[in-house]
Design a protein around this motif. Structure first.
Motif, PDB file in Angstrom:
ATOM      1  N   ARG A  88       0.840  -1.196   0.000  1.00  0.00           N
ATOM      2  CA  ARG A  88       0.000   0.000   0.000  1.00  0.00           C
ATOM      3  C   ARG A  88       0.886   1.262   0.000  1.00  0.00           C
ATOM      4  NH1 ARG A  88      -1.610   3.252   3.613  1.00  0.00           N
ATOM      5  NH2 ARG A  88      -0.637   2.054   5.292  1.00  0.00           N
ATOM      6  N   ARG A  89       1.934   1.228   0.825  1.00  0.00           N
ATOM      7  CA  ARG A  89       2.811   2.401   0.922  1.00  0.00           C
ATOM      8  C   ARG A  89       3.594   2.630  -0.364  1.00  0.00           C
ATOM      9  NH1 ARG A  89       6.030   1.757   6.366  1.00  0.00           N
ATOM     10  NH2 ARG A  89       7.106   3.597   5.585  1.00  0.00           N
ATOM     11  N   LEU A 132       1.240   4.221  -2.752  1.00  0.00           N
ATOM     12  CA  LEU A 132       1.008   5.619  -2.358  1.00  0.00           C
ATOM     13  C   LEU A 132       2.224   6.480  -2.718  1.00  0.00           C
ATOM     14  CD1 LEU A 132      -1.005   7.466  -0.755  1.00  0.00           C
ATOM     15  CD2 LEU A 132       0.447   7.049   1.230  1.00  0.00           C
ATOM     16  N   SER A 141       2.477   7.023  -6.444  1.00  0.00           N
ATOM     17  CA  SER A 141       1.525   8.023  -6.964  1.00  0.00           C
ATOM     18  C   SER A 141       1.924   9.422  -6.480  1.00  0.00           C
ATOM     19  CB  SER A 141       0.094   7.632  -6.589  1.00  0.00           C
ATOM     20  OG  SER A 141      -0.328   8.305  -5.451  1.00  0.00           O
TER      21      SER A 141
END
Lengths: 211, 349
Positions: free
Chosen positions: A18-19, A22, A25
């Motif tokens: 997930r990190r 993130l 992006s």
């Protein structure tokens, strides 16, 4: 965070994934912001260059006019006219936003006053002194505009530098570190999987051997 | 103003004025000074009649300030000596002509007081070249406020500023109305001081009327630069001119800009002198410089007409004033690096 400092669990792997997503992006967005700021900076720089030339030429003109006024009317007359002035320029500060960055907006009021509102008599005040006053009013107007543009340019430069550092940090440190951690966790999980399988096989083998 | 009776000592005063005029700097002196530095200019003028003032002021000022204050001090001494030498009707005219300095000094005092300058600083900028000597001016400087100064000035000269101008000052603390009224009073008193009994006086009066015209034209040009016209412009009209009466002034004031105002002036004698400077991209300074030259030529044209009259006396005072102006202009120009051609254009010879 060192890649080997993480706890190799599935939840950590999910968190890392997930990190990474993130960060990637964020990196993309910051890169776009950096490019946008650079484009904005070049536009402002162009304005600032013209403004600096304007300040230099206005300053030269004002100095020439005040020299002529002092020469023709005398230092005493020019100084005396300055004492008679009653108008006080006011500078109003507000802010504007360029890509989320707050830049100052400087507006000046009552810099230029016509000859009838300056405070000295119209008939006796020489045209040389009046022209010098007008030239300095123009210089002050240009300086106020230049102050706004120069401050915007400096702020843009700071912001570009900050964004560049963030982009580089994400690109060369944070994302690679997270990917390394992800690789490590994946590897450890696979290894643990393999260890488990081997352990299970061992246990199974022990059960099958008759005592 | 306090009038003196009697014809006046024209022969004596005009002889003194002519002798003094012969000692003034010539065109070639200015050409030499244009090539000098400020210390060289100081040295040069010290040898050309300014030594006393240069020595007296040398311990207080240096460089440009010394040149400036010395030229003012020398001019003040020269004018006061002419004033003291004259008597009767002539003295009335000289006094009225030199009262410009009283008004200028009053302006300096009022501005200084309004700004809150210390007494010493105001005193430094005074030029006692008019009827009021330094003691009178010291009294004015010592007055506590603007209104008290005006009252004291009225008691010394008889010139009283209107209640409207004082009320306007009380309202916005601006001296403009008082200053403009004083300027108009100066021209009115000057024209009144010149009788029309002799041909010389009539010529002098005509000269003054044309000076008033030039002043009105200059005021209009200053206003037109800011595109001010109509009623506002009419407030600055000085009556008594030869050609620029109220109607002509109003016509010029109604013009849209400087060039249109120039076109409106076509019927005036002054137009011939300033038309060269009235181009589309002309600076009003070129026009004003042309007006200055016109005034100088005007004075020169009448200077030799009546040797035993007020004309040679005033002619000397005009030339003395121009000398002080030219020295100061060259010193400032040289110090600031103005090019020689610009300085030559600003010289009034």
């Amino acid at each position: 965070m060192a890649a080997h400092d993480v706890t190799p669990t599935r939840s950590v792997l999910l968190d890392l994934k997930r990190r990474i997503k993130l960060s990637q992006s964020g990196h993309r967005i910051l890169k776009m912001k950096r490019d946008g700021l650079i484009i904005e900076f070049f536009e402002v720089m162009d304005k600032a260059r013209k403004m600096r030339a304007g300040v230099a030429s206005d300053f030269q003109l004002a100095m020439k006019k005040i020299t002529i006024a002092r020469a023709v009317d005398g230092e005493v007359a020019v100084r005396s006219a300055a004492y008679a002035l009653k108008s006080h320029p006011e500078v109003r500060l507000s802010s504007a936003s360029i890509m989320g960055m707050v830049v100052p907006k400087v507006e000046a009021e009552s810099i230029h006053t016509d000859i009838t509102s300056k405070g000295y008599g119209v008939i006796h005040t020489s045209a040389y002194t009046e022209e010098a006053a007008a030239a300095f009013e123009k210089l002050l107007e240009t300086l106020v505009r230049a102050a706004e543009i120069e401050t915007t340019m400096k702020k843009l430069l700071d912001e570009i530098e900050k964004t560049k550092r963030r982009v580089n940090a994400l690109e060369f440190k944070i994302v690679p570190d997270l990917q390394e951690s992800e690789r490590f966790v994946k590897f450890r999980l696979e290894e643990m999987e393999r260890e488990n399988t081997t352990r299970l096989k061992h246990l199974k083998g022990k059960e099958e051997v008759p005592e | 103003m306090f009038q003196r009776s009697g014809k006046g000592n024209y022969a004596y005063t005009s002889a003194r004025a002519k002798a003094k005029k012969s000692r003034l700097l010539k065109e070639e002196d200015y050409s030499k000074m244009l090539m000098m530095s400020v210390p060289e200019i100081s040295h040069y003028i010290s040898e050309a009649g300014y030594s006393k003032e240069m020595t007296e002021l040398g311990n207080r000022y240096t460089g440009l300030s010394l040149v400036e204050y010395a030229t003012y001090a020398n001019m003040a001494v020269a004018f006061r000596s002419i004033l003291k030498a004259s008597t009767g009707e002539l003295r009335n005219m000289v006094e009225a002509y030199l009262s410009e300095w009283d008004f200028t000094n009053l302006e300096v005092i009022l501005r200084g007081k309004n700004y809150g300058l210390p007494v010493e600083e105001i005193r430094e900028d005074l030029v006692p070249a008019g009827r009021l000597d330094m003691d009178d001016l010291d009294d004015l400087v010592a007055a506590p406020g603007v209104e008290e100064t005006l009252d004291l000035f009225a008691s010394k000269t008889g010139v009283r500023v209107s209640d409207e101008a004082v009320a306007a000052y009380r309202n916005d603390r601006m001296l403009k109305d008082i200053e403009d009224e004083l300027a108009k009073t100066f021209y009115r008193n000057l024209l009144l001081s010149v009788g029309t009994t002799t041909q010389a006086n009539r010529i002098f009066r005509t000269y003054l009327e044309r000076v008033v015209d030039a002043q009105n034209v200059e005021t209009l040009l200053k206003l037109k630069v800011e595109r001010i016209g109509g009623e506002e412009a009419m407030k600055y009209f000085i009556p008594g001119g030869q050609e620029v009466d109220e109607k002509t002034y109003a016509q010029i004031a109604a013009a849209a800009d400087v060039v249109s105002a120039g076109n409106e002036m076509q019927g005036l004698k002054i137009h011939n002198e300033i038309k060269g400077a009235l181009t589309d991209n002309a600076s009003v300074l070129d026009v004003v410089a042309a007006i200055d030259r016109y005034n100088a030529e005007l004075a020169n044209s009448v200077a030799h007409m009546y040797p035993l009259s007020v004309i040679p006396v005033v002619d000397y005072m005009i030339h003395k004033r121009n000398e002080a102006r030219n020295i100061r202009m060259i010193a400032h120009g040289v110090d600031s690096g103005l090019d020689v051609e610009t300085m030559k254009g600003l010289l009034v010879i």
